[in-house]
Design a protein around this motif. Structure first.
Motif, PDB file in Angstrom:
ATOM      1  N   MET A   1      -9.992   2.519  -1.926  1.00  0.00           N
ATOM      2  CA  MET A   1      -8.552   2.492  -1.683  1.00  0.00           C
ATOM      3  C   MET A   1      -8.254   2.822  -0.225  1.00  0.00           C
ATOM      4  SD  MET A   1      -5.464   4.680  -3.508  1.00  0.00           S
ATOM      5  CE  MET A   1      -5.947   6.266  -2.856  1.00  0.00           C
ATOM      6  N   LYS A   2      -7.405   2.046   0.397  1.00  0.00           N
ATOM      7  CA  LYS A   2      -6.954   2.320   1.762  1.00  0.00           C
ATOM      8  C   LYS A   2      -5.778   3.302   1.733  1.00  0.00           C
ATOM      9  CE  LYS A   2      -7.883  -2.216   3.887  1.00  0.00           C
ATOM     10  NZ  LYS A   2      -7.227  -3.359   4.568  1.00  0.00           N
ATOM     11  N   ILE A   3      -5.741   4.155   2.721  1.00  0.00           N
ATOM     12  CA  ILE A   3      -4.577   5.022   2.920  1.00  0.00           C
ATOM     13  C   ILE A   3      -4.030   4.766   4.312  1.00  0.00           C
ATOM     14  CG2 ILE A   3      -3.700   7.371   3.042  1.00  0.00           C
ATOM     15  CD1 ILE A   3      -5.792   8.260   1.111  1.00  0.00           C
ATOM     16  N   LEU A   4      -2.751   4.459   4.393  1.00  0.00           N
ATOM     17  CA  LEU A   4      -2.074   4.221   5.674  1.00  0.00           C
ATOM     18  C   LEU A   4      -1.315   5.492   6.049  1.00  0.00           C
ATOM     19  CD1 LEU A   4      -1.604   1.702   7.606  1.00  0.00           C
ATOM     20  CD2 LEU A   4       0.639   1.542   6.537  1.00  0.00           C
ATOM     21  N   LEU A 100       8.577  -1.986  10.685  1.00  0.00           N
ATOM     22  CA  LEU A 100       7.237  -2.203  11.231  1.00  0.00           C
ATOM     23  C   LEU A 100       6.165  -1.763  10.240  1.00  0.00           C
ATOM     24  CD1 LEU A 100       7.818  -0.947  14.896  1.00  0.00           C
ATOM     25  CD2 LEU A 100       7.444  -3.320  14.182  1.00  0.00           C
ATOM     26  N   LEU A 101       6.392  -0.612   9.611  1.00  0.00           N
ATOM     27  CA  LEU A 101       5.423  -0.112   8.643  1.00  0.00           C
ATOM     28  C   LEU A 101       5.362  -1.015   7.412  1.00  0.00           C
ATOM     29  CD1 LEU A 101       6.119   3.744   8.799  1.00  0.00           C
ATOM     30  CD2 LEU A 101       4.252   2.464   9.865  1.00  0.00           C
ATOM     31  N   LYS A 102       6.505  -1.557   7.017  1.00  0.00           N
ATOM     32  CA  LYS A 102       6.533  -2.468   5.870  1.00  0.00           C
ATOM     33  C   LYS A 102       5.688  -3.700   6.155  1.00  0.00           C
ATOM     34  CE  LYS A 102       8.329  -5.651   2.886  1.00  0.00           C
ATOM     35  NZ  LYS A 102       8.139  -7.108   2.881  1.00  0.00           N
ATOM     36  N   ALA A 103       5.794  -4.217   7.384  1.00  0.00           N
ATOM     37  CA  ALA A 103       4.991  -5.383   7.773  1.00  0.00           C
ATOM     38  C   ALA A 103       3.499  -5.042   7.741  1.00  0.00           C
ATOM     39  CB  ALA A 103       5.407  -5.860   9.161  1.00  0.00           C
ATOM     40  N   LEU A 104       3.149  -3.826   8.161  1.00  0.00           N
ATOM     41  CA  LEU A 104       1.747  -3.405   8.145  1.00  0.00           C
ATOM     42  C   LEU A 104       1.252  -3.155   6.716  1.00  0.00           C
ATOM     43  CD1 LEU A 104       1.672  -1.045  11.244  1.00  0.00           C
ATOM     44  CD2 LEU A 104       0.546  -3.263  11.010  1.00  0.00           C
ATOM     45  N   VAL A 105       2.142  -2.660   5.845  1.00  0.00           N
ATOM     46  CA  VAL A 105       1.783  -2.495   4.431  1.00  0.00           C
ATOM     47  C   VAL A 105       1.470  -3.852   3.806  1.00  0.00           C
ATOM     48  CG1 VAL A 105       2.719  -1.911   2.149  1.00  0.00           C
ATOM     49  CG2 VAL A 105       2.994  -0.315   4.055  1.00  0.00           C
ATOM     50  N   ASP A 106       2.285  -4.850   4.137  1.00  0.00           N
ATOM     51  CA  ASP A 106       2.032  -6.201   3.632  1.00  0.00           C
ATOM     52  C   ASP A 106       0.700  -6.744   4.140  1.00  0.00           C
ATOM     53  OD1 ASP A 106       4.450  -6.132   2.329  1.00  0.00           O
ATOM     54  OD2 ASP A 106       5.532  -7.260   3.860  1.00  0.00           O
ATOM     55  N   LYS A 107       0.376  -6.393   5.379  1.00  0.00           N
ATOM     56  CA  LYS A 107      -0.846  -6.905   5.998  1.00  0.00           C
ATOM     57  C   LYS A 107      -2.101  -6.174   5.517  1.00  0.00           C
ATOM     58  CE  LYS A 107      -2.968  -7.590  10.566  1.00  0.00           C
ATOM     59  NZ  LYS A 107      -2.809  -7.392  12.031  1.00  0.00           N
ATOM     60  N   GLU A 108      -2.048  -4.849   5.440  1.00  0.00           N
ATOM     61  CA  GLU A 108      -3.227  -4.040   5.116  1.00  0.00           C
ATOM     62  C   GLU A 108      -3.391  -3.788   3.617  1.00  0.00           C
ATOM     63  OE1 GLU A 108      -5.573  -3.131   7.122  1.00  0.00           O
ATOM     64  OE2 GLU A 108      -4.678  -3.672   9.045  1.00  0.00           O
ATOM     65  N   GLN A 109      -2.292  -3.873   2.859  1.00  0.00           N
ATOM     66  CA  GLN A 109      -2.319  -3.630   1.412  1.00  0.00           C
ATOM     67  C   GLN A 109      -2.947  -2.272   1.040  1.00  0.00           C
ATOM     68  OE1 GLN A 109      -1.046  -5.891  -1.158  1.00  0.00           O
ATOM     69  NE2 GLN A 109      -0.035  -6.581   0.700  1.00  0.00           N
ATOM     70  N   PRO A 110      -2.407  -1.170   1.579  1.00  0.00           N
ATOM     71  CA  PRO A 110      -2.962   0.147   1.240  1.00  0.00           C
ATOM     72  C   PRO A 110      -2.572   0.555  -0.178  1.00  0.00           C
ATOM     73  CG  PRO A 110      -0.989   0.409   2.563  1.00  0.00           C
ATOM     74  CD  PRO A 110      -1.268  -1.063   2.509  1.00  0.00           C
ATOM     75  N   GLY A 111      -3.399   1.413  -0.777  1.00  0.00           N
ATOM     76  CA  GLY A 111      -3.059   1.939  -2.089  1.00  0.00           C
ATOM     77  C   GLY A 111      -2.103   3.107  -1.993  1.00  0.00           C
ATOM     78  N   LEU A 174       0.349   3.485  -8.441  1.00  0.00           N
ATOM     79  CA  LEU A 174      -0.079   3.045  -7.117  1.00  0.00           C
ATOM     80  C   LEU A 174       0.127   1.545  -6.974  1.00  0.00           C
ATOM     81  CD1 LEU A 174      -3.388   5.086  -6.725  1.00  0.00           C
ATOM     82  CD2 LEU A 174      -1.165   5.604  -5.750  1.00  0.00           C
ATOM     83  N   PRO A 175       0.408   1.054  -5.764  1.00  0.00           N
ATOM     84  CA  PRO A 175       0.581   1.798  -4.501  1.00  0.00           C
ATOM     85  C   PRO A 175       1.895   2.565  -4.455  1.00  0.00           C
ATOM     86  CG  PRO A 175       1.028  -0.536  -4.179  1.00  0.00           C
ATOM     87  CD  PRO A 175       0.525  -0.410  -5.584  1.00  0.00           C
ATOM     88  N   ALA A 176       1.938   3.583  -3.581  1.00  0.00           N
ATOM     89  CA  ALA A 176       3.112   4.447  -3.507  1.00  0.00           C
ATOM     90  C   ALA A 176       3.253   5.021  -2.102  1.00  0.00           C
ATOM     91  CB  ALA A 176       2.998   5.576  -4.525  1.00  0.00           C
ATOM     92  N   VAL A 177       4.424   5.605  -1.855  1.00  0.00           N
ATOM     93  CA  VAL A 177       4.730   6.257  -0.574  1.00  0.00           C
ATOM     94  C   VAL A 177       4.948   7.740  -0.820  1.00  0.00           C
ATOM     95  CG1 VAL A 177       6.349   6.404   1.366  1.00  0.00           C
ATOM     96  CG2 VAL A 177       5.791   4.169   0.384  1.00  0.00           C
ATOM     97  N   ILE A 178       4.280   8.580  -0.030  1.00  0.00           N
ATOM     98  CA  ILE A 178       4.416  10.033  -0.167  1.00  0.00           C
ATOM     99  C   ILE A 178       4.758  10.622   1.192  1.00  0.00           C
ATOM    100  CG2 ILE A 178       3.191  12.192  -0.665  1.00  0.00           C
ATOM    101  CD1 ILE A 178       1.454  10.638  -2.620  1.00  0.00           C
ATOM    102  N   THR A 179       5.722  11.548   1.219  1.00  0.00           N
ATOM    103  CA  THR A 179       6.005  12.271   2.463  1.00  0.00           C
ATOM    104  C   THR A 179       5.626  13.734   2.268  1.00  0.00           C
ATOM    105  OG1 THR A 179       8.324  12.903   2.002  1.00  0.00           O
ATOM    106  CG2 THR A 179       7.932  10.706   2.902  1.00  0.00           C
ATOM    107  N   THR A 180       5.059  14.329   3.311  1.00  0.00           N
ATOM    108  CA  THR A 180       4.452  15.656   3.198  1.00  0.00           C
ATOM    109  C   THR A 180       5.380  16.786   3.606  1.00  0.00           C
ATOM    110  OG1 THR A 180       3.577  15.595   5.451  1.00  0.00           O
ATOM    111  CG2 THR A 180       2.216  14.639   3.729  1.00  0.00           C
ATOM    112  N   ASP A 181       5.222  17.916   2.917  1.00  0.00           N
ATOM    113  CA  ASP A 181       5.910  19.142   3.296  1.00  0.00           C
ATOM    114  C   ASP A 181       4.908  20.096   3.944  1.00  0.00           C
ATOM    115  OD1 ASP A 181       8.008  20.874   3.599  1.00  0.00           O
ATOM    116  OD2 ASP A 181       8.659  20.788   1.517  1.00  0.00           O
TER     117      ASP A 181
END
Length: 253
Positions: A1-4, A100-111, A174-181
């Motif tokens: 699995m890729k992580i962006l 920009l990140l959405k375009a990279l998600v489409d390109k890289e297909q991270p999990g 998955l795939p999903a978006v997580i923001t860190t605390d």
């Protein structure tokens, strides 16, 4: 699995920020810059997931001028496998970065996409949520614990997040978006050997037009000013005097 993992170059948190004399923004010339602390936590969490065998590749991404390469090299010294710089001199606002990140998600297909909940320069707390909406992905913000089971399409991630009333635990496909605390982890110290190794890792450079994204600012900053200086405190002899001053001088009651 890729992580962006998106990372942002910001004024170092130890630096006292100064407003420009013309009120157009914050002075950043000759000021120490570093990776946004919340993004550093995101990189650390991605590396820990890879060490547990959950992830196979970590891709660090930064958007901005050429100096952002330094931030990407730091991310790779922590443990990211390669970096992508979307180079532009345009003022980038949260919506532009999310596109920009959405375009990279489409390109890289991270999990999984893990990013800081906010940047300490604008404190917008918007990019992660906007990315999830644009990419139509489930999201979990303010994560203080992340547990991944399965891989990619069949996998799930359980996120404990901090809310006003305490802790909330949610499960995402998955795939999903997580923001860190802040309490998710404590980033490791970057060693000299890893800094040297990072210099040899792959770093690709793209332009916004390569991704088909218009990054033109949608918002205009009218004025930036410092907060008013705090006045000296005073002592009062009794409660009655305090109430009188709050009512007649401060006019807060």
């Amino acid at each position: 699995m890729k992580i962006l993992v998106p990372v942002k170059r910001v004024v170092d948190y130890n630096v006292k920020v100064r407003v420009k004399s013309d009120g157009t923004g914050v002075a950043i010339s000759d000021v120490k810059m570093s990776m946004n602390p919340f993004d550093e936590i995101a990189v650390e969490e991605a590396v820990r997931l890879k060490e547990r065998g959950v992830a196979t590749e970590i891709i660090a991404v930064s958007c901005g001028d050429a100096k952002c390469q330094e931030t990407l090299r730091t991310a790779m010294a922590i443990g990211a496998d390669r970096g992508i710089l979307v180079e532009t001199t345009e003022e980038l606002q949260p919506l532009a970065v999310a596109k920009l990140l959405k375009a990279l998600v489409d390109k890289e297909q991270p999990g999984l996409v893990i990013l800081g909940k906010q940047a300490i320069d604008d404190d917008a707390n918007q990019t992660g949520q906007m990315l999830a909406a644009l990419a139509d992905l489930p999201q979990a913000t303010f994560a203080s614990k992340v547990e991944v089971s399965g891989t990619d399409a069949e996998g799930r991630v359980q996120v404990t997040r901090e809310v006003d009333g305490g802790l909330e635990t949610i499960s995402l496909s998955l795939p999903a978006v997580i923001t860190t605390d802040l309490r998710l982890n404590e980033p490791r110290y970057v060693t000299l050997p890893n800094i040297m190794k990072a210099k040899k890792k792959q770093l690709d450079t793209l332009k916004p037009e390569d991704l088909g994204v218009d990054v033109k600012p949608r918002l205009k900053t009218l004025k930036v000013s410092e907060p008013p200086k705090r006045g000296a405190g005073i002592k009062v002899p009794d409660v009655a005097t305090l109430v009188d001053k709050l009512k007649n001088e401060a006019k807060v009651i």
